[in-house]
Design a protein around this motif. Structure first.
Motif, PDB file in Angstrom:
ATOM      1  N   TYR A   1       0.849  -1.191   0.000  1.00  0.00           N
ATOM      2  CA  TYR A   1       0.000   0.000   0.000  1.00  0.00           C
ATOM      3  C   TYR A   1       0.883   1.239   0.000  1.00  0.00           C
ATOM      4  O   TYR A   1       1.953   1.242   0.593  1.00  0.00           O
ATOM      5  CB  TYR A   1      -0.925   0.001   1.224  1.00  0.00           C
TER       6      TYR A   1
ATOM      7  N   ASN B   1       1.300   5.672   0.083  1.00  0.00           N
ATOM      8  CA  ASN B   1       0.771   6.887   0.692  1.00  0.00           C
ATOM      9  C   ASN B   1       1.307   8.085  -0.088  1.00  0.00           C
ATOM     10  O   ASN B   1       2.395   8.038  -0.637  1.00  0.00           O
ATOM     11  CB  ASN B   1       1.235   6.984   2.146  1.00  0.00           C
TER      12      ASN B   1
ATOM     13  N   MET C   1       2.282   2.527   4.540  1.00  0.00           N
ATOM     14  CA  MET C   1       3.644   2.004   4.674  1.00  0.00           C
ATOM     15  C   MET C   1       3.970   1.577   6.110  1.00  0.00           C
ATOM     16  O   MET C   1       4.971   0.902   6.333  1.00  0.00           O
ATOM     17  CB  MET C   1       4.635   3.059   4.199  1.00  0.00           C
ATOM     18  N   ALA C   2       3.153   1.992   7.060  1.00  0.00           N
ATOM     19  CA  ALA C   2       3.506   1.779   8.472  1.00  0.00           C
ATOM     20  C   ALA C   2       3.161   0.362   8.917  1.00  0.00           C
ATOM     21  O   ALA C   2       2.305   0.148   9.761  1.00  0.00           O
ATOM     22  CB  ALA C   2       2.797   2.812   9.342  1.00  0.00           C
TER      23      ALA C   2
ATOM     24  N   LEU D   1       8.337  -1.008   9.526  1.00  0.00           N
ATOM     25  CA  LEU D   1       8.111   0.426   9.322  1.00  0.00           C
ATOM     26  C   LEU D   1       6.979   0.960  10.188  1.00  0.00           C
ATOM     27  O   LEU D   1       6.614   2.132  10.091  1.00  0.00           O
ATOM     28  CB  LEU D   1       7.806   0.719   7.847  1.00  0.00           C
ATOM     29  N   TYR D   2       6.409   0.088  11.021  1.00  0.00           N
ATOM     30  CA  TYR D   2       5.326   0.555  11.892  1.00  0.00           C
ATOM     31  C   TYR D   2       5.841   1.657  12.802  1.00  0.00           C
ATOM     32  O   TYR D   2       5.181   2.658  13.027  1.00  0.00           O
ATOM     33  CB  TYR D   2       4.775  -0.603  12.712  1.00  0.00           C
ATOM     34  N   GLU D   3       7.032   1.430  13.299  1.00  0.00           N
ATOM     35  CA  GLU D   3       7.632   2.421  14.181  1.00  0.00           C
ATOM     36  C   GLU D   3       9.130   2.422  13.917  1.00  0.00           C
ATOM     37  O   GLU D   3       9.708   1.361  13.680  1.00  0.00           O
ATOM     38  CB  GLU D   3       7.370   2.051  15.640  1.00  0.00           C
ATOM     39  N   PRO D   4       9.766   3.580  13.943  1.00  0.00           N
ATOM     40  CA  PRO D   4      11.214   3.574  13.740  1.00  0.00           C
ATOM     41  C   PRO D   4      11.879   2.744  14.834  1.00  0.00           C
ATOM     42  O   PRO D   4      11.457   2.793  15.992  1.00  0.00           O
ATOM     43  CB  PRO D   4      11.612   5.046  13.883  1.00  0.00           C
TER      44      PRO D   4
ATOM     45  N   ARG E   1      15.201   2.740  16.598  1.00  0.00           N
ATOM     46  CA  ARG E   1      16.413   3.550  16.710  1.00  0.00           C
ATOM     47  C   ARG E   1      17.541   2.680  17.250  1.00  0.00           C
ATOM     48  O   ARG E   1      17.387   2.019  18.270  1.00  0.00           O
ATOM     49  CB  ARG E   1      16.176   4.742  17.641  1.00  0.00           C
TER      50      ARG E   1
ATOM     51  N   ALA F   1      11.417   4.136  21.232  1.00  0.00           N
ATOM     52  CA  ALA F   1      11.767   3.716  19.872  1.00  0.00           C
ATOM     53  C   ALA F   1      13.152   3.073  19.835  1.00  0.00           C
ATOM     54  O   ALA F   1      13.524   2.480  18.835  1.00  0.00           O
ATOM     55  CB  ALA F   1      11.717   4.914  18.928  1.00  0.00           C
ATOM     56  N   TRP F   2      13.903   3.196  20.921  1.00  0.00           N
ATOM     57  CA  TRP F   2      15.268   2.638  20.934  1.00  0.00           C
ATOM     58  C   TRP F   2      15.242   1.130  21.037  1.00  0.00           C
ATOM     59  O   TRP F   2      14.388   0.546  21.701  1.00  0.00           O
ATOM     60  CB  TRP F   2      16.062   3.199  22.120  1.00  0.00           C
TER      61      TRP F   2
END
Lengths: 978, 170
Positions: free
Chosen positions: A159, A161, A579-580, A584-587, A589, A609-610
């Motif tokens: 999908y 965006n 795209m999430a 890729l749902y969440e970065p 880190r 996010a780490w």
């Protein structure tokens, strides 16, 4: 235009299956058109009573013909509208909500007992026993009612965006939309024109007679599209539904890119979400025809008049052979004449109105079409297909045979987007529907969705909305468009007279709701489920309003409509997530040394996010053993910890000191360059917000650390005060979190390991005492070295520019191996810091702790003057007796750690309702002490030193513990200062 | 981390680490610094270039000096004792370059700014979000952008753009 069987026959054949049976359609067909052409009348079973259902409509308002399309594993979509699905070679469609088949559905038995299942019967019937609801009733009801099955496999598609900006977004490509897009783009505006159908043109696609500017409607449409396509400032989007209109003209569009192609040809994304910011929105979404309510108005073959016209004029499909038209609008007459031209016999036009335009009557007489005014259809006969209709007219009740029963009670503007944007609506009695009360400056409705039903008016309104004041399109053979004022639901509508087809709500359900005292339409909606379907009552809502108004003797305008919410039509979860998904749902880190840690067996965990190393497992080692090994390595030799996630802020400027004195409780006035200090900051309520180290690099430069998760709000807090309260201070905050890698080398051998490796720094006790800062070099790279840590051991934090984090990690572990250096993770760190009673903000503090509660009152610089939170600290309740204070807990024996969050009480088996003294905040088994240790917040905790308390267990009786100082290991700090 | 993404009409590549300094100060100080560096002070959300150096406006009190390792030392004497902060942030961000006629379209899959050349002309720069990652976008040409994200978000940023490239067609 495919307006005849001959034109249709010239189109390429397309083969597809429906419920496993092979069918043939023609290129350009919707599934609905193709099935209709093949004589398929039943396309679905109804929601509650499992009645056989056919096509009511030809567009997005279709309530009955919901199908499942199977495009292979992970590509099964339920609840698609047969009126929107485009057929392709090999399409596999399935009907829903039936067992075993569409023609024979066992649950049609519900229909026999429908009198026992009025509105709200779930609530009344399945009351007892209460336990049966969840296990028995609800699963049964869910099986019996409802539509397609949710897919079980992960979505296999891609999908996309796109964020887009335009001056004018035109929703709908009918005459109004095309005129608007032409006008706006002609003025040089950036225009996006979106159309939910695969073909542009809206009502023009089914227009036989009318001409625009001397051209046939189809010709004018083609020319308009060609002109728009040639303009670089126009984006034309078909198969694209504007489903939500949000604040400040933020409009979401779902573009279907590949579902119309055979799966093998479908390349690229399946759908694209367009997130559009539009200067103005021109809603040209058209109108939806209103059905009539009479007994068995849901039988296959009962159809909206305009839908039949569309099937005949746009697809070349005659939806029946003998049609009876039941109407209260002029447009239904046009449908009748067009169908007659397509070869359908019109047995009667039964118009409920007492009078209609003379032109219509003349046209009927000319073509020999029988009509009767003031006549109403009372009932349809036939079960699997309509066979006849009972018509009540001047001559009484008579039964007329037909295989197509067309309804047309007038038109309802498609106001969903306008209403979503909170555009005001007003009841229009002539229209028999709501229309926009007034245009908003930046959202304009044009054409049929503004109540302008004729072609000429639609073109005019469109051009005007597009910004063209003067241009008038010359329209010939336009059609009168009056309707009403006949109520679409006859007052005597009894039995199975459906108002909301999709949710199986009958006219008498509203009467019941009225009798049971439901007045507000929103309540009626919840009680009857009217409008709760996926179609959101596109055909039913307006009739529901009029029926409720009649029943309660109110004006429809006073009854209103229920709230119209996005999405306009269902949107796939895939498009919303675009795209999430997955990684890729969440970065995620990663620290500079991430790969090096992974190479040494790190098991990572999410910390915000780490990704942080939790532990460094060796083959065959259980996690408790790993943690104990790592912790003991730090206590006995040395450990290396990646602390790069710590927030780091450089505070620079001549007033840096003054600023930090205001933000933290500490007084840094006597903090010399080269020294650092543990510091705590409060919010304005005087409660601890974050902690960290403040190191002075130079008289006017500080290096400040925050907790890993605290950076964002700490920086915001600092900037907030700097920009609003301390504007006179010349100081700047620079987030250098990502600039610096931070590795913590901790343990009694730390100095031995480091001394030969650093350049330009004397690490000796005398030259570099605890809490000092030196700048030097290591591996030829600049180094900020802090003698500090979170373990209670001799230790250093090595700050290097981030690109050196990875090589330094490997370098230190290699060089330190002979001294017993091991990497350690977050778990071991948690053990080490707990043994020392070092708190973790947010774990041992809970957002309601003062520095004193946490035993940190000594940090407060008493003589430095005001700071954030100081005033609140003077409030009596923040210093009153009974506040929860941080203490340690020692267990009398046992080897299991206490449960974090466990309650602390005075007696082993307290009676229910006993107030807890406090709770456990951190708990571990200490490998150094070989005993469980814990931290807790306990009411007046420091006054209870040595007291016996009891700690609840999730899985057994309370455990006895002793309140102790919150430092379990090396309380004198000799190791730290070594 | 992906080193390069090739898609119809756009090529994405990782840029080598470049010197970067954040300069903070009041407007006269920033103007003085620009003069010393040989550029006019950039307008809000715009940048100025002089040789390898690009000066980006980030905030009323903040400029980013990109591409010149000597920038900090060149400013030492002119700024002297004037209140300011000059911080080396060379390692804080990773940079990607996007080039090609579809570059703006690819960015628009995850950046909500209006990237039309009228709204975001060459030289424009802005702090924004790339999906869920903080980002600094600089337009270096009609069809060329530099995208900087904090170092720890670089993997995500590349993966997101690669996914966005899959969504470009048709």
């Amino acid at each position: 235009m495919i307006d005849s069987p001959r034109a249709r026959a010239a189109l390429p054949l397309v083969r597809f299956t429906f419920d496993g049976r092979a069918y043939e359609g023609r290129a350009g067909d919707t599934l609905a058109a193709a099935l209709l052409a093949q004589g398929v009348r039943i396309l679905g079973r109804s929601f509650k009573y499992h009645r056989p259902r056919g096509l009511l409509a030809a567009g997005v308002e279709e309530p009955n013909a919901l199908v499942t399309i199977d495009r292979g594993a992970g590509r099964v979509t339920p609840n698609l509208l047969a009126t929107q699905v485009e057929i392709y070679e090999g399409l596999a469609a399935r009907s829903q909500n039936r067992w075993p088949s569409l023609r024979f559905d066992a649950l049609e038995i519900n229909d026999l007992f429908s009198a026992l299942m009025p509105a709200g019967f779930y609530y009344k019937t399945f009351m007892w026993p209460a336990a049966a609801w969840r296990r028995l009733y609800e699963p049964l009801i869910r099986r019996a009612a409802g539509f397609g099955e949710a897919p079980r496999e992960a979505d296999a598609d891609v999908y996309a965006n796109l964020y887009a900006h335009c001056d004018a977004l035109v929703v709908g490509s009918g005459p109004a939309g095309l005129a608007a897009a032409l006008a706006a783009s002609g003025r040089g505006e950036r225009v996006i024109l979106c159309e939910q159908d695969f073909a542009f043109g809206g009502s023009l696609l089914a227009e036989r007679a009318a001409t625009i500017d001397g051209e046939a409607a189809a010709q004018w449409r083609a020319q308009a599209l060609a002109r728009l396509a040639a303009r670089a400032n126009v984006t034309l989007l078909n198969r694209t539904t504007a489903f939500g209109l949000y604040a400040q003209n933020y409009v979401c569009l779902a573009q279907r890119l590949s579902d119309h192609l055979p799966p093998a040809q479908a390349k690229g994304p399946r759908e694209r979400l367009w997130q559009v910011r539009a200067g103005r929105v021109i809603v040209a979404a058209g109108a939806i025809e209103r059905p009539l309510a009479f007994e068995c108005n849901d039988r296959p073959g009962v159809m909206l008049a305009e839908a039949a016209r569309v099937y005949a004029n746009r697809f070349g499909v005659a939806p029946g052979a003998r049609a009876l038209v039941a109407c209260a609008s002029d447009s239904a007459w046009r449908a009748a004449f067009d169908l007659r031209a397509a070869g359908v016999e019109i047995v009667l036009i039964a118009d409920a109105r007492a009078s209609v335009a003379q032109a219509l009557q003349d046209a009927a007489r000319e073509t020999g079409v029988a009509f009767e005014l003031g006549a109403r259809v009372r009932r349809a006969h036939g079960r699997l297909a309509v066979k006849a209709a009972e018509v009540e007219g001047a001559g009484g009740l008579r039964t007329i045979a037909c295989d197509l029963l067309l309804m047309g009670a007038g038109w309802t503007p498609t106001l969903h987007l306008f209403a979503q944007a909170r555009g005001p609506l007003a009841w229009d009695a002539a229209l028999g529907a709501f229309r926009p009360a007034q245009a908003r400056e930046d959202i304009v409705c044009a054409g049929a969705c503004n109540g302008a039903l004729s072609l000429a008016m639609a073109l005019d309104e469109g051009a005007r909305a597009g910004g063209e004041a003067t241009r008038v399109h010359a329209v010939a053979h336009d059609w009168p468009c009056a309707s009403g004022p006949v109520a679409p639901v006859a007052p005597v509508a009894q039995g199975a007279a459906f108002v909301d087809f999709q949710n199986d709500v009958k006219a008498r359900d509203y009467e019941l709701a009225q009798r049971e005292g439901f007045v507000a339409l929103e309540h009626v909606k919840r009680y009857t489920t009217s409008g709760l379907g996926a179609d959101q009552g596109k055909t039913g809502a307006i009739n529901a309003t009029r029926l409720v108004a009649d029943l309660s003797q109110r004006e429809p305008g006073a009854v209103g409509l229920t709230t119209m919410r996005p999405p306009f039509t269902p949107v796939s979860f895939g498009a919303l997530a675009h795209m999430a998904r997955g990684p890729l749902y969440e970065p995620a880190r990663e620290t500079p040394a991430h790969a090096g840690a992974a190479a040494r067996g790190a098991v990572f965990e999410n910390a915000g996010a780490w990704r942080r190393a939790r532990a460094f497992a060796r083959a065959g080692e259980s996690e408790p053993r790993v943690v104990a090994r790592e912790a003991m390595a730090v206590r006995t030799a040395a450990g290396l910890f990646d602390a790069s996630t710590l927030g780091k802020i450089e505070v620079a400027g001549p007033d840096a000191l003054a600023f930090l004195n205001k933000i933290y409780v500490n007084d840094f006035s006597r903090l010399a360059p080269g020294r650092c200090r543990y510091a705590v900051m409060l919010n304005e309520a005087g409660l601890v917000m974050d902690d960290g180290l403040v190191a002075r690099l130079a008289p006017d430069r500080f290096h400040v650390t925050t907790t890993s998760g605290g950076l964002g709000h700490v920086l915001h807090h600092m900037e907030d005060f700097l920009q609003t309260e301390f504007t006179h201070l010349k100081v700047w905050l620079v987030d250098v979190t990502e600039q610096w890698s931070c590795l913590a080398l901790q343990g009694p051998r730390a100095r031995d390991i480091l001394a030969p490796l650093v350049e330009g720094v004397d690490l000796s006790r005398a030259a570099m005492p605890p809490m000092s800062l030196r700048e030097g070099a290591i591996m030829g790279t600049p180094l900020r070295l802090l003698r500090a840590g979170f373990t209670g051991e001799l230790g250093f934090e090595l700050y290097t520019p981030a690109r050196f984090g990875a090589p330094l990690w490997d370098f230190l572990l290699e060089r330190g191996a002979r001294c017993g250096l091991e990497p350690y993770g977050l778990e071991a760190l948690d053990v080490l810091r707990l043994e020392k009673g070092y708190i973790v903000i947010g774990q041992d503090s809970d957002g309601a702790c003062t520095p004193d509660d946490l035993g940190l009152a000594r940090l407060i610089g008493a003589s430095k003057g005001d700071f954030v939170g100081a005033r609140s600290l003077r409030l009596p309740h923040l210093a009153s007796a009974g506040r929860r204070q941080l203490v340690g807990l020692r267990l009398r024996g046992g080897s299991r750690p206490l449960d974090v969050g466990a309650q602390i009480v005075e007696a082993p088996a307290p009676p229910a309702g006993t107030r807890a003294l406090g709770h456990v905040t951190s708990s571990r088994v200490s490998p150094a002490l070989a005993a469980p240790v814990a931290l807790a917040l306990v009411a007046d905790g420091r006054a209870r030193m040595g007291a016996r308390v009891f700690v609840t267990r999730l899985d057994g009786p309370c455990e006895e513990a002793e309140i102790a100082a919150p430092v379990f290991y090396d309380p004198a700090g000799e190791r730290l200062n070594g | 981390m992906v080193d390069a993404i090739e898609a119809p009409g756009v090529r994405v590549r990782a840029l080598a680490p470049a010197p970067a300094f954040l300069l903070c100060g009041d407007a006269p100080t920033l103007a003085l610094a620009c003069a010393a560096l040989g550029v006019d002070p950039p307008a809000p959300c715009a940048s100025r270039a002089a040789g390898p150096l690009a000066v980006l406006w980030l905030a009323p009190d903040r400029l980013l000096l990109l591409g010149d390792a000597q920038a900090a030392s060149r400013l030492r004497a002119p700024l002297g004792e004037r209140p300011h902060a000059l911080v080396d942030v060379s390692d804080g961000e990773a940079a990607l370059e996007l080039e090609g006629p579809a570059a703006a379209r690819l960015l628009a899959c995850a950046i909500m700014l209006d990237l039309d050349t009228g709204a975001f002309p060459p030289g424009a720069c802005a702090r924004t979000l790339l999906g869920k990652a903080p980002a600094l976008l600089l337009r270096t040409g009609e069809a060329r952008f530099v995208l900087r994200t904090p170092r720890s978000y670089a993997t995500y940023a590349c993966a997101l753009l690669a996914e966005g490239a899959r969504g470009l067609a048709p």
